[in-house]
Design a protein around this motif. Structure first.
Motif, mmCIF file in Angstrom:
data_model
loop_
_atom_site.group_PDB
_atom_site.id
_atom_site.type_symbol
_atom_site.label_atom_id
_atom_site.label_comp_id
_atom_site.label_asym_id
_atom_site.label_seq_id
_atom_site.Cartn_x
_atom_site.Cartn_y
_atom_site.Cartn_z
ATOM 1 N N ARG A 101 0.839 -1.204 0.000
ATOM 2 C CA ARG A 101 0.000 0.000 0.000
ATOM 3 C C ARG A 101 0.870 1.248 0.000
ATOM 4 O O ARG A 101 0.622 2.199 -0.737
ATOM 5 N N HIS A 102 1.904 1.228 0.815
ATOM 6 C CA HIS A 102 2.798 2.376 0.917
ATOM 7 C C HIS A 102 3.470 2.647 -0.430
ATOM 8 O O HIS A 102 3.576 3.781 -0.865
ATOM 9 N N GLN A 103 3.903 1.597 -1.080
ATOM 10 C CA GLN A 103 4.573 1.745 -2.371
ATOM 11 C C GLN A 103 3.608 2.305 -3.416
ATOM 12 O O GLN A 103 3.978 3.154 -4.222
ATOM 13 N N THR B 282 11.848 -4.526 -1.032
ATOM 14 C CA THR B 282 10.852 -4.234 -0.003
ATOM 15 C C THR B 282 11.557 -3.543 1.154
ATOM 16 O O THR B 282 12.792 -3.569 1.265
ATOM 17 N N LEU B 283 10.767 -2.970 2.049
ATOM 18 C CA LEU B 283 11.361 -2.309 3.211
ATOM 19 C C LEU B 283 12.107 -3.310 4.093
ATOM 20 O O LEU B 283 13.155 -2.988 4.643
ATOM 21 N N ALA B 284 11.589 -4.520 4.191
ATOM 22 C CA ALA B 284 12.265 -5.547 4.989
ATOM 23 C C ALA B 284 13.618 -5.906 4.376
ATOM 24 O O ALA B 284 14.607 -6.085 5.094
ATOM 25 N N GLU B 285 13.678 -6.004 3.065
ATOM 26 C CA GLU B 285 14.943 -6.307 2.394
ATOM 27 C C GLU B 285 15.940 -5.157 2.548
ATOM 28 O O GLU B 285 17.135 -5.382 2.767
ATOM 29 N N ILE B 286 15.447 -3.936 2.466
ATOM 30 C CA ILE B 286 16.313 -2.772 2.662
ATOM 31 C C ILE B 286 16.859 -2.777 4.084
ATOM 32 O O ILE B 286 18.052 -2.564 4.305
ATOM 33 N N ALA B 287 15.980 -3.032 5.039
ATOM 34 C CA ALA B 287 16.398 -3.068 6.448
ATOM 35 C C ALA B 287 17.487 -4.110 6.663
ATOM 36 O O ALA B 287 18.489 -3.850 7.332
ATOM 37 N N GLU B 288 17.296 -5.275 6.067
ATOM 38 C CA GLU B 288 18.283 -6.344 6.224
ATOM 39 C C GLU B 288 19.616 -5.945 5.608
ATOM 40 O O GLU B 288 20.673 -6.113 6.212
ATOM 41 N N ASP C 36 21.231 -3.164 7.544
ATOM 42 C CA ASP C 36 21.393 -3.538 8.953
ATOM 43 C C ASP C 36 20.717 -2.530 9.885
ATOM 44 O O ASP C 36 21.321 -2.016 10.827
ATOM 45 N N VAL C 37 19.446 -2.240 9.551
ATOM 46 C CA VAL C 37 18.619 -1.359 10.380
ATOM 47 C C VAL C 37 17.261 -2.042 10.561
ATOM 48 O O VAL C 37 16.968 -3.049 9.920
ATOM 49 N N SER C 38 16.427 -1.477 11.409
ATOM 50 C CA SER C 38 15.082 -2.025 11.580
ATOM 51 C C SER C 38 14.222 -1.671 10.374
ATOM 52 O O SER C 38 14.542 -0.751 9.608
ATOM 53 N N THR C 39 13.118 -2.371 10.210
ATOM 54 C CA THR C 39 12.192 -2.082 9.108
ATOM 55 C C THR C 39 11.614 -0.679 9.265
ATOM 56 O O THR C 39 11.444 0.043 8.281
ATOM 57 N N ALA C 40 11.338 -0.289 10.508
ATOM 58 C CA ALA C 40 10.817 1.067 10.749
ATOM 59 C C ALA C 40 11.840 2.122 10.325
ATOM 60 O O ALA C 40 11.477 3.144 9.737
ATOM 61 N N THR C 41 13.107 1.873 10.598
ATOM 62 C CA THR C 41 14.149 2.816 10.180
ATOM 63 C C THR C 41 14.257 2.856 8.663
ATOM 64 O O THR C 41 14.407 3.929 8.070
ATOM 65 N N ALA C 42 14.173 1.699 8.017
ATOM 66 C CA ALA C 42 14.201 1.658 6.552
ATOM 67 C C ALA C 42 13.035 2.463 5.984
ATOM 68 O O ALA C 42 13.207 3.225 5.026
ATOM 69 N N HIS C 43 11.859 2.315 6.575
ATOM 70 C CA HIS C 43 10.689 3.067 6.135
ATOM 71 C C HIS C 43 10.939 4.561 6.301
ATOM 72 O O HIS C 43 10.643 5.365 5.404
#
Length: 164
Positions: free
Chosen positions: A78-80, A133-139, A142-149
Motif C-alpha cells: 500500500r505504501h509503495q 521491499t522495506l524488509a529487504e532494505i532493512a536487512e 542492517d537497520v530495523s524495518t521502521a528505520t528503513a521506512h
C-alpha cells in the motif's frame, strides 16, 4: 541457545506440516520455509519448557509470524502504491520541450540524490529503482524495518520538496 531433545523432535516431526500450513497463509513456499525456520529459533530460546503442548506452541509461533509477515507485506505494498511520483512516469508522446523539461528534472533529481545522506540515498534507490521491499532494505542496511521506512519516506519528502 539451549534446545531440549523434545523441542527439536517436535520441530523435526512437524516441519513439513508447518511449512504447508504457513504456505497456505503467505502464498510462497520459500517464504514459508524461512518463517518456519525463524519460528524454530524463537521456540523456547532460553531452554525453558513451554507451558502446555510444545507442538501447539510451535504452531502458534509459526501462525503469528505468518500473519505478521502478511500484514507487513500488505502495508509495504500500500505504501509503495501511494508514493507514485508523477514526474517519473514515462510519457507516451512528448514534445521536444517536454522531453527537455523531463531531462532537466532528471538532472536535478540526480543532483538531489547525490546530496542525500548515504543511507537515505541507498534506501530510496533500493526501494524505487531496485524494487526492494522495506524488509529487504532493512536487512541489507542492517537497520530495523521502521528505520528503513523512515529513510525512504524522508528521502521521498526531500526529493519532492527539492523538485517542486
Amino acid at each position: 541457545m539451549k534446545y531440549t531433545d523434545s523441542n527439536l523432535k517436535a520441530y523435526l516431526d512437524h516441519r513439513a506440516a508447518l511449512v504447508d500450513y504457513v504456505t497456505s497463509i503467505v502464498g510462497c513456499r520459500a517464504r514459508a520455509e524461512d518463517l518456519v525456520q525463524d519460528a524454530f529459533l524463537r521456540f523456547v530460546p532460553d531452554g525453558r519448557r513451554p507451558t502446555g503442548s510444545g507442538v501447539a506452541y510451535l504452531y502458534r509461533i509459526v501462525r503469528n509470524l505468518a500473519i505478521d509477515f502478511t500484514r507487513r507485506s500488505a502495508m509495504e505494498s500500500r505504501h509503495q502504491n501511494e508514493e507514485t511520483v508523477e514526474w517519473l512516469k514515462p510519457r507516451e508522446e512528448s514534445s521536444p520541450e517536454q522531453t527537455a523539461l523531463q531531462h532537466d528534472r532528471l538532472d536535478r533529481l540526480a543532483g538531489v540524490l547525490d546530496g542525500l545522506p548515504r543511507r537515505q540515498r541507498l534506501a530510496i534507490e533500493m526501494h524505487r529503482v531496485g524494487g526492494y521491499t522495506l524488509a529487504e532494505i532493512a536487512e541489507r542496511l542492517d537497520v530495523s524495518t521502521a528505520t528503513a521506512h523512515r529513510l525512504v519516506r524522508d528521502a521521498m519528502a526531500h526529493l519532492a520538496a527539492a523538485l517542486d
